[in-house]
Motif scaffolding. Structure first.
Motif, PDB file in Angstrom:
ATOM      1  N   PHE A 183      20.254   8.158 -18.871  1.00 42.14           N
ATOM      2  CA  PHE A 183      20.168   9.582 -19.217  1.00 42.14           C
ATOM      3  C   PHE A 183      21.512  10.276 -18.982  1.00 42.14           C
ATOM      4  CE2 PHE A 183      15.841   8.244 -18.575  1.00 42.14           C
ATOM      5  CZ  PHE A 183      15.130   8.925 -19.535  1.00 42.14           C
ATOM      6  N   LYS A 204      23.703  11.885 -22.040  1.00 42.68           N
ATOM      7  CA  LYS A 204      24.060  13.305 -21.950  1.00 42.68           C
ATOM      8  C   LYS A 204      25.572  13.490 -22.021  1.00 42.68           C
ATOM      9  CE  LYS A 204      23.203  17.566 -19.466  1.00 42.68           C
ATOM     10  NZ  LYS A 204      24.557  18.095 -19.629  1.00 42.68           N
ATOM     11  N   MET A 255       8.545   5.224 -18.122  1.00 38.51           N
ATOM     12  CA  MET A 255       9.401   4.997 -19.283  1.00 38.51           C
ATOM     13  C   MET A 255       9.268   6.185 -20.236  1.00 38.51           C
ATOM     14  SD  MET A 255       9.485   1.521 -21.605  1.00 38.51           S
ATOM     15  CE  MET A 255      10.320   0.534 -20.368  1.00 38.51           C
ATOM     16  N   PRO A 256      10.387   6.691 -20.781  1.00 41.23           N
ATOM     17  CA  PRO A 256      10.331   7.887 -21.637  1.00 41.23           C
ATOM     18  C   PRO A 256       9.872   7.559 -23.056  1.00 41.23           C
ATOM     19  CG  PRO A 256      12.590   7.118 -21.469  1.00 41.23           C
ATOM     20  CD  PRO A 256      11.765   6.222 -20.565  1.00 41.23           C
ATOM     21  N   PRO A 301      14.923   9.767 -15.293  1.00 40.71           N
ATOM     22  CA  PRO A 301      15.513  10.822 -16.140  1.00 40.71           C
ATOM     23  C   PRO A 301      16.154  11.937 -15.309  1.00 40.71           C
ATOM     24  CG  PRO A 301      13.150  11.142 -15.985  1.00 40.71           C
ATOM     25  CD  PRO A 301      13.455   9.853 -15.233  1.00 40.71           C
ATOM     26  N   PHE A 359      11.645  11.383 -33.795  1.00 37.62           N
ATOM     27  CA  PHE A 359      10.799  10.212 -33.652  1.00 37.62           C
ATOM     28  C   PHE A 359       9.380  10.635 -33.337  1.00 37.62           C
ATOM     29  CE2 PHE A 359      13.681  10.732 -30.108  1.00 37.62           C
ATOM     30  CZ  PHE A 359      12.817  11.060 -29.098  1.00 37.62           C
ATOM     31  N   GLN A 411       9.290  11.993 -26.408  1.00 36.74           N
ATOM     32  CA  GLN A 411      10.197  13.055 -25.963  1.00 36.74           C
ATOM     33  C   GLN A 411       9.473  14.381 -25.898  1.00 36.74           C
ATOM     34  OE1 GLN A 411      14.442  13.358 -27.143  1.00 36.74           O
ATOM     35  NE2 GLN A 411      13.829  15.191 -28.239  1.00 36.74           N
ATOM     36  N   PHE A 421      18.008  23.297 -16.170  1.00 32.98           N
ATOM     37  CA  PHE A 421      18.412  22.656 -14.922  1.00 32.98           C
ATOM     38  C   PHE A 421      19.780  22.032 -15.072  1.00 32.98           C
ATOM     39  CE2 PHE A 421      15.101  20.327 -17.110  1.00 32.98           C
ATOM     40  CZ  PHE A 421      15.767  19.181 -17.478  1.00 32.98           C
ATOM     41  N   LEU A 425      12.111  18.631 -20.063  1.00 34.12           N
ATOM     42  CA  LEU A 425      11.638  17.944 -18.867  1.00 34.12           C
ATOM     43  C   LEU A 425      11.098  18.947 -17.840  1.00 34.12           C
ATOM     44  CD1 LEU A 425      14.379  15.168 -18.392  1.00 34.12           C
ATOM     45  CD2 LEU A 425      12.300  15.125 -19.769  1.00 34.12           C
ATOM     46  N   GLN A 437      18.786  15.834 -18.348  1.00 25.98           N
ATOM     47  CA  GLN A 437      18.165  15.919 -19.666  1.00 25.98           C
ATOM     48  C   GLN A 437      19.214  15.936 -20.769  1.00 25.98           C
ATOM     49  OE1 GLN A 437      14.570  18.326 -20.572  1.00 25.98           O
ATOM     50  NE2 GLN A 437      15.925  19.571 -21.799  1.00 25.98           N
ATOM     51  N   ILE A 470      16.726   6.087 -26.449  1.00 22.80           N
ATOM     52  CA  ILE A 470      16.703   5.492 -25.106  1.00 22.80           C
ATOM     53  C   ILE A 470      15.276   5.437 -24.554  1.00 22.80           C
ATOM     54  CG2 ILE A 470      19.078   6.195 -24.622  1.00 22.80           C
ATOM     55  CD1 ILE A 470      17.862   8.377 -22.734  1.00 22.80           C
ATOM     56  N   ARG A 471      14.291   5.406 -25.437  1.00 21.90           N
ATOM     57  CA  ARG A 471      12.895   5.452 -24.975  1.00 21.90           C
ATOM     58  C   ARG A 471      12.415   4.178 -24.286  1.00 21.90           C
ATOM     59  NH1 ARG A 471      10.085   6.481 -30.209  1.00 21.90           N
ATOM     60  NH2 ARG A 471      12.005   5.431 -30.824  1.00 21.90           N
ATOM     61  N   THR A 472      13.238   3.128 -24.252  1.00 18.97           N
ATOM     62  CA  THR A 472      12.832   1.913 -23.534  1.00 18.97           C
ATOM     63  C   THR A 472      13.771   1.612 -22.366  1.00 18.97           C
ATOM     64  OG1 THR A 472      13.972   0.617 -25.222  1.00 18.97           O
ATOM     65  CG2 THR A 472      11.579   0.840 -25.435  1.00 18.97           C
ATOM     66  N   THR A 473      14.439   2.644 -21.863  1.00 19.12           N
ATOM     67  CA  THR A 473      15.220   2.481 -20.636  1.00 19.12           C
ATOM     68  C   THR A 473      14.285   2.343 -19.434  1.00 19.12           C
ATOM     69  OG1 THR A 473      16.868   3.487 -19.174  1.00 19.12           O
ATOM     70  CG2 THR A 473      15.386   4.998 -20.301  1.00 19.12           C
ATOM     71  N   PRO A 527      20.371  16.312 -24.718  1.00 19.94           N
ATOM     72  CA  PRO A 527      19.779  17.176 -25.740  1.00 19.94           C
ATOM     73  C   PRO A 527      18.712  16.460 -26.569  1.00 19.94           C
ATOM     74  CG  PRO A 527      22.098  16.700 -26.200  1.00 19.94           C
ATOM     75  CD  PRO A 527      21.826  16.216 -24.832  1.00 19.94           C
ATOM     76  N   SER A 528      18.782  15.142 -26.630  1.00 22.04           N
ATOM     77  CA  SER A 528      17.795  14.361 -27.370  1.00 22.04           C
ATOM     78  C   SER A 528      17.773  12.960 -26.781  1.00 22.04           C
ATOM     79  CB  SER A 528      18.188  14.298 -28.854  1.00 22.04           C
ATOM     80  OG  SER A 528      17.418  13.328 -29.540  1.00 22.04           O
ATOM     81  N   LEU A 529      16.687  12.225 -26.988  1.00 18.16           N
ATOM     82  CA  LEU A 529      16.649  10.811 -26.591  1.00 18.16           C
ATOM     83  C   LEU A 529      17.217   9.923 -27.697  1.00 18.16           C
ATOM     84  CD1 LEU A 529      13.179  10.570 -24.777  1.00 18.16           C
ATOM     85  CD2 LEU A 529      15.414  11.232 -23.865  1.00 18.16           C
TER      86      LEU A 529
END
Lengths: 251, 251
Positions: free
Chosen positions: A94, A98, B139-140, A140, A249, B143, B249, B147, A143, A133-136, A145-147
């Protein structure tokens, strides 16, 4: 296509030193060519970028490649445009994504690698090469701005893959986490890489590197093992709808 | 203030059944009053909301509390407004928070609990009670729009806390993940709860429940153990700047 993308699970394998397991994988990417590698240390959180460069530079120099970290550059965008190879290290995914967005480097790196500049990432550096990055595995802590990430390959990587869970612990296992991902996001696909494994993409085909193999999750409950040297056509992978024009997504 | 907020680490402790360890903690919140509990199953991903309700309802009924899941309600906002108690179950924190935003329930639940309606969460249901979900272990997979979460307490919870890492594995330990969080986000504070532990907040003070204690991380490398029954004033906790007016944040 003529791309060169190496996505490694981890910087360490077993009790080996930093990237010590990765000589053959890095040479497979850089081919002993006299390239100067641009290092991106943005995933590092609890130590300085200087410290991080000091860990990575000797590894690449030992293999015959010069390396400098982007944090020395007054114009990071230009540093990317002029890079002869790009290496993105592990840490917190994350924080990495960012900082890539903050420095306005996401599209620049993507364009550069799509045009043929070799890319190597490990751990978080492999996560950001994916559509998102949804499978990291990471927390988190900030944050982005987007994954949505670099989108260099059409599949997701899960690095540091390890099965099961500690005895008596009731948190989700990695398999359960990936089942949740696939339940919502299939037909997107995930390659889970045990430490020491890697995937190489030339833009047309993917190839498994490392003797620990890769697990290919194609849907909830559907997984196949790909062994070292196995190759698959990227055209067989279902990525997020429209990899290029793709803006968002599901779910 | 006159609030009643119970944040439990987990639905399971050791090899006990679902919420089987939690009788005393749930009674501490609901005080044997004849309250009807509104259950929010949105963290469940790989099983249906009906199935989830079927796991939770018998637990609360055995303790003397009626329970119904919000997914049966044609008007979820109204269900929240009329709830006599709110229970938010574990699962995937990102899915939970996204569904709370999608159903426009974040502000409604917050207002309701701030006005005194008892709230119990476990695992993901404890993460969403915090200022943000930045200390989830999950896991994210999707989205959420942000957050930022329910902000019922000024501190972060890390549920399912377990120290160390598997032998030979090189992913980050939980301690390393929390050090990364604190490195960037201190003076925000984190309570890490081993499975079976919980925190109770009455709006003025926090109290540790469960014999496994709680770890209070106040800065990178600074941690103290709070034992069962220990109480601390919430005014001593540094939350994100301005809990009420707080819109974003750090990073």
């Amino acid at each position: 296509m003529n791309q060169r993308i190496l996505l490694m699970s981890s910087s360490r394998k077993d009790n080996l030193g930093y990237l010590e397991h990765a000589d053959a994988q890095i040479h497979a990417l850089l081919r002993h060519e006299p390239r100067k590698v641009l290092f991106i240390p943005f995933a590092g959180v609890t130590f300085s970028f200087d410290t991080y460069e000091g860990m990575v530079k000797p590894v690449f120099e030992r293999l015959g490649y010069a390396l400098a970290s982007i944090h020395h550059s007054a114009d990071p965008r230009r540093a990317v445009d002029e890079a002869e190879a790009i290496a993105v290290g592990g840490g917190n995914t994350f924080a990495l994504l960012k900082r890539l967005y903050d420095a306005d480097l996401v599209d620049a790196i993507r364009a550069k690698v799509q045009a043929g500049t070799p890319y190597v990432g490990w751990s978080a550096g492999s996560n950001v090469a994916c559509p998102t990055i949804r499978t990291t595995n990471d927390m988190p802590i900030v944050q982005p701005p987007s994954l949505r990430a670099l989108r260099l390959v059409p599949f997701q990587i899960n690095p540091h893959f390890i099965g099961g869970k500690p005895a008596g612990h009731n948190g989700e296992s990695r398999e359960e986490r990936l089942a949740e991902f696939l339940h919502i996001n299939a037909p997107e696909q995930v390659f889970a890489l045990p430490e020491g494994s890697a995937l190489f993409s030339d833009g047309s085909n993917g190839t498994v590197l490392g003797e620990r193999h890769a697990l290919h999750f194609t849907a909830e409950g559907q997984v196949e093992t790909l062994r070292e040297g196995e190759t698959f056509p990227l055209s067989r992978i279902t990525g997020p709808a429209g990899m290029d024009g793709w803006q968002d997504f599901r779910a």
